[in-house]
Design an enzyme around this catalytic site. Sequence first.
Site, PDB file in Angstrom:
ATOM      1  N   ASP A   1       0.776  -1.304   0.071  1.00 54.01           N
ATOM      2  CA  ASP A   1       0.129  -0.117  -0.089  1.00 54.01           C
ATOM      3  C   ASP A   1       0.795   1.230   0.000  1.00 54.01           C
ATOM      4  O   ASP A   1       0.279   2.311   0.050  1.00 54.01           O
ATOM      5  CB  ASP A   1      -0.957  -0.085   1.164  1.00 54.01           C
ATOM      6  CG  ASP A   1      -0.369  -0.016   2.666  1.00 54.01           C
ATOM      7  OD1 ASP A   1       0.873   0.085   2.608  1.00 54.01           O
ATOM      8  OD2 ASP A   1      -1.155   0.069   3.555  1.00 54.01           O
TER       9      ASP A   1
ATOM     10  N   ASP B   1      -1.311  -6.532  -0.268  1.00 59.43           N
ATOM     11  CA  ASP B   1      -1.315  -5.787   0.987  1.00 59.43           C
ATOM     12  C   ASP B   1      -2.710  -5.299   1.208  1.00 59.43           C
ATOM     13  O   ASP B   1      -3.175  -4.536   0.432  1.00 59.43           O
ATOM     14  CB  ASP B   1      -0.329  -4.431   0.754  1.00 59.43           C
ATOM     15  CG  ASP B   1       0.373  -4.188   2.019  1.00 59.43           C
ATOM     16  OD1 ASP B   1      -0.172  -4.579   3.056  1.00 59.43           O
ATOM     17  OD2 ASP B   1       0.913  -3.048   1.928  1.00 59.43           O
TER      18      ASP B   1
ATOM     19  N   LYS C   1      -1.007  -9.721   3.195  1.00 56.33           N
ATOM     20  CA  LYS C   1      -0.546  -8.836   4.361  1.00 56.33           C
ATOM     21  C   LYS C   1      -1.492  -8.191   5.227  1.00 56.33           C
ATOM     22  O   LYS C   1      -1.943  -7.114   4.349  1.00 56.33           O
ATOM     23  CB  LYS C   1       0.831  -8.113   3.884  1.00 56.33           C
ATOM     24  CG  LYS C   1       1.744  -7.665   5.170  1.00 56.33           C
ATOM     25  CD  LYS C   1       2.744  -7.162   4.646  1.00 56.33           C
ATOM     26  CE  LYS C   1       2.933  -5.741   3.934  1.00 56.33           C
ATOM     27  NZ  LYS C   1       2.571  -4.589   4.707  1.00 56.33           N
TER      28      LYS C   1
ATOM     29  N   GLU D   1       8.904  -4.609  10.478  1.00 54.45           N
ATOM     30  CA  GLU D   1       9.504  -3.342   9.948  1.00 54.45           C
ATOM     31  C   GLU D   1       9.783  -2.494  11.145  1.00 54.45           C
ATOM     32  O   GLU D   1       8.935  -2.265  12.169  1.00 54.45           O
ATOM     33  CB  GLU D   1       8.161  -2.497   9.348  1.00 54.45           C
ATOM     34  CG  GLU D   1       8.620  -1.215   8.760  1.00 54.45           C
ATOM     35  CD  GLU D   1       7.703  -0.521   7.813  1.00 54.45           C
ATOM     36  OE1 GLU D   1       6.585  -1.014   7.448  1.00 54.45           O
ATOM     37  OE2 GLU D   1       7.992   0.605   7.224  1.00 54.45           O
TER      38      GLU D   1
HETATM   39  O1  KIV Z   1       3.232  -1.131   1.652  1.00 51.92           O
HETATM   40  C1  KIV Z   1       4.577  -1.602   1.799  1.00 51.92           C
HETATM   41  O2  KIV Z   1       5.305  -1.575   0.840  1.00 51.92           O
HETATM   42  C2  KIV Z   1       5.003  -2.264   2.910  1.00 51.92           C
HETATM   43  C3  KIV Z   1       6.651  -2.301   2.940  1.00 51.92           C
HETATM   44  C4  KIV Z   1       7.067  -1.153   3.764  1.00 51.92           C
HETATM   45  C5  KIV Z   1       6.935  -3.742   3.722  1.00 51.92           C
HETATM   46  O3  KIV Z   1       4.312  -2.908   3.830  1.00 51.92           O
END
Ligand code: KIV
Length: 260
Positions: A25, A64, A94, A163
Site C-alpha cells: 500500500d 497488501d 499482508k 518493519e
Molecule cells: O506497503 C509496503 O510497501 C510495505 C513495506 C514497507 C513492507 O508494507
Amino acid sequence: MLTCYDFATARILDEAEIDCILVGDTYGEVCLGYETTQRVKVDHLVTITEAVRRGAPHAYLVGDMPYLSYQVSPEEAIRNAGKFIADAGCDCVKVEVDRRLAGTVERMAAATIPVMAHLGLKPQSIQSAGGYRVQGKNAEDAKLLIEDAKIMEEAGAVALLLEAVPTEVAEIISQGTELPVIGICAGPRCDGQVLVFHDMVGYGGGHPPRSAKQYAQIYQPLLDAFQQFSSEVRDGVFPPMDTSPQMPVDQKELLQKLLS
Ligand code: KIV
C-alpha cells in the site's frame, strides 16, 4: 522481496527471478502522492495487483490489505482478502497487526487465506505509533513484540514481516518461529529482506530511509531523457525524416494533382 506496482516493472522482477513480490500500500505514497498509506482503497490495489501478477507469473505474490479493509470485522477481512487471492492471483495477503487482531488472523486462516502478519512499525496506524520510528526499542515493548509474533504464528499466519525493529528483537523473533520472517529496517538476521522499489532504484527524487540501500539511481537518467526529448522537439531534431512515415511516390504525385 521487492515491492512492485505495475506490469512493466513486474516483468523485470520476474526476469530477475525475485522470489517474492509485495504489491504494497506504499503505492499510495510513491505512485499516488498521498502523505500516508491510509487513503489507499481495496479496488486500487486489487487492480494493480492483477497487473503485477500478469507481469510476474512466477513470484510468490503478496497483496497488501489496505487501511480498514480488515480491521472492522473478520467477515469483511475474509471478503476483501478473497479479492486479492481469487481476483488478483495473490499467494498470500499482508495485514498490519498486533495481538488485538489475532482473532481476525485466525478466522482468515480458517477460511483458507494465507496471511502474512506485519509487525513492528505499522504505517497504517502511524498516528498511534507516534510517527515513523523504530518500535520495540525498550525491553518491555520488545517483549510485547516478541509475544505478538508468537501469537500470530499460533493464530495461523504463514509468514511474518518485521518493519523498523531492532536487530536483536528481529533475531529473537526469527529464531523463535518456524515461519519465514521478512525484514525491512530490521537488520540482517531475518530470513528475507524487502525494499520499496522506488527507494531501491532512486526513483522518488526525495530522501529514502537510511536503511534502504539504493541499488540504482534512475531519477537523473529519466530527467535527462525527458529534457533531451523536450529540446529535440522544440529544435525540430525529433522526429527525424528517416523514421517518419512517407507516402509512396506515385500517391504523393497524385495528391499534388488533386490539390492543384
Ligand atoms: O506497503 C509496503 O510497501 C510495505 C513495506 C514497507 C513492507 O508494507
